[in-house]
Design an enzyme around this catalytic site. Sequence first.
Site: not given
Ligand code: ZN
Length: 182
Positions: A48, A53, A101-102, A143-144, A147
């Site tokens: 995701g 991000q 997480c990226l 999670h997203e 963000h």
């Molecule tokens: Zn993340």
Amino acid sequence: MAQQREITELGNPVLRQRAERVESISDSEIQELIDDMILTAAEASGVGIAAPQVSEALRIFIIAGTASPRYPDAPETETKVIINPEIVSVSDELEKDWEGCLSIPGLRALVPRHKSIRAVYRDRNANLVEEGFSDFEARVFQHEYDHINGVVFLDRVESSLEIVTENEYMKLMAPSDPEEEE
Ligand code: ZN
């Protein structure tokens, strides 16, 4: 043509602000952003990605559909584009599982999440969708969703003892080799 975008990392203020609602989903800039996010998540083997991000403080995220090398147990599902979401209900039941997480490379941690949720959102054609998510998809959604509210998974970790490096995580997850167990 979609372009890969640079991924912001922890410390970048865009990851800590509340993102803005998208007013005009059909705008070409928004549609290009969505295509770029799908490509960027795929190239980074992410399950995701949220607009902050890629430095865009907008309430858009992607739940990537294909199985990823970073998450080999992730179920194969279709890619979903989630715009202006609201979580309308959550299960009482919480489940703790590993997340990464990226934007926080090299770390994994155990994060408690609601096992299932119900949400309303707009898809990329601006259709209003109401949908239930459970298990892995519910985890990615939460999670997203965090963000776009300036929250990262480390904020949800209950103990620093439940944070590990990605290298150690890979060892934990690797099937044990019987010959090495003597
Ligand atoms: Zn993340």
